[in-house]
Design a protein around this motif. Sequence first.
Motif, mmCIF file in Angstrom:
data_model
loop_
_atom_site.group_PDB
_atom_site.id
_atom_site.type_symbol
_atom_site.label_atom_id
_atom_site.label_comp_id
_atom_site.label_asym_id
_atom_site.label_seq_id
_atom_site.Cartn_x
_atom_site.Cartn_y
_atom_site.Cartn_z
ATOM 1 N N HIS A 107 3.905 4.513 6.147
ATOM 2 C CA HIS A 107 3.207 3.745 7.173
ATOM 3 C C HIS A 107 3.676 4.213 8.552
ATOM 4 O O HIS A 107 4.831 4.609 8.715
ATOM 5 C CB HIS A 107 3.501 2.249 6.997
ATOM 6 N N ALA B 23 0.825 -1.201 0.000
ATOM 7 C CA ALA B 23 0.000 0.000 0.000
ATOM 8 C C ALA B 23 0.865 1.260 0.000
ATOM 9 O O ALA B 23 0.537 2.244 -0.678
ATOM 10 C CB ALA B 23 -0.922 -0.001 1.217
ATOM 11 N N THR B 24 1.975 1.224 0.735
ATOM 12 C CA THR B 24 2.866 2.380 0.772
ATOM 13 C C THR B 24 3.497 2.620 -0.595
ATOM 14 O O THR B 24 3.629 3.763 -1.042
ATOM 15 C CB THR B 24 3.956 2.169 1.835
ATOM 16 N N GLU C 11 2.095 7.034 0.643
ATOM 17 C CA GLU C 11 1.855 7.462 2.015
ATOM 18 C C GLU C 11 2.674 6.606 2.974
ATOM 19 O O GLU C 11 2.553 5.385 2.970
ATOM 20 C CB GLU C 11 0.369 7.330 2.371
ATOM 21 N N GLU D 107 2.170 1.815 -3.445
ATOM 22 C CA GLU D 107 1.125 2.255 -4.376
ATOM 23 C C GLU D 107 0.709 3.705 -4.128
ATOM 24 O O GLU D 107 0.509 4.477 -5.074
ATOM 25 C CB GLU D 107 -0.101 1.347 -4.254
ATOM 26 N N THR D 108 0.572 4.078 -2.846
ATOM 27 C CA THR D 108 0.021 5.392 -2.527
ATOM 28 C C THR D 108 1.081 6.452 -2.256
ATOM 29 O O THR D 108 0.795 7.656 -2.345
ATOM 30 C CB THR D 108 -0.873 5.301 -1.286
#
Length: 297
Positions: free
Chosen positions: A274, A266-267, A272, A269-270
């Motif tokens: 963690h 997710a990090t 953002e 991909e985004t």
Amino acid sequence: MRFGLFGTGPWARRIHGPALAAHPEAELVGVWGRRPEAAAELAAGLATRPYPDADALFADCDAVAIALPPDIQAPLAVRAARAGRHLLLDKPLGTTPAAAREVADAVAAAQVASVVFFTLRFTAVSSAWIERQAAAGGWLAGRAVWLSSVFGGAESPYAASAWRREKGALWDVGPHALSVLLPVLGDITGPDDGLRALAGPGDTVHLLLRHTSGAGSTVSVSHTMPPAASTVAAELHGVEGISTLPAREDNEVLPAYGRAVDALLATVETGEPHPCDVRFAARVTEILAAAEAALGR
């Protein structure tokens, strides 16, 4: 995402390797270890290939998962970040603030993603509890306890760990305790006025912390407790009353590591970061080093 696994010890065999091999969005491309025969054995069990050279595995993967002692993990993570590889690391990040900062600096310079596996922050029940308490606020006091019998008479696969014997529970399970308290109560106010340390029997350590929220907390960790005295617990006291960390199950660790893989994906991909990235892990290392220095005084 193509992962390279670095390490062949019990943690790699029991958690990292099986979780990566089973993850639907991860491809385990190979294993590197300091002992080639152990790497070959683990790779065969995971249906992948051993690598005799760490740089060759860097070249073939997108991300590294490291299951090695912290003083080996930190410089290897720096090399991986400089090679442009995302990092899925273990705690503690390193055993000196300088080593931990070097990892954090390398990650920032390379603009790669990082996640550090603080187990309780990725276990479903405990992570949800931590998030709820952080959102509630109003906490005045906290307590975290991680007392184990790794060296106290229990049969443990980690009893042969040389770095755990050298650094003790403060460095091995101290990060877990801090990972529960810091997100809820805030950072500590500084090693001079925000931290006190007391040694107990064996490798037992007790900490007294003052947090930026104004709350105080205590931490007790040990690997030399008798099996009957072992426990993992945390509780908070404040305007909401008393809140207690739900009991954890031993079988939660493997799926928790899968969620750490999810977090890294997710990090990436985004973009953002963690909450359990290398910056947080570096701060935990600073606090542990300050506690060790306080024990020395």
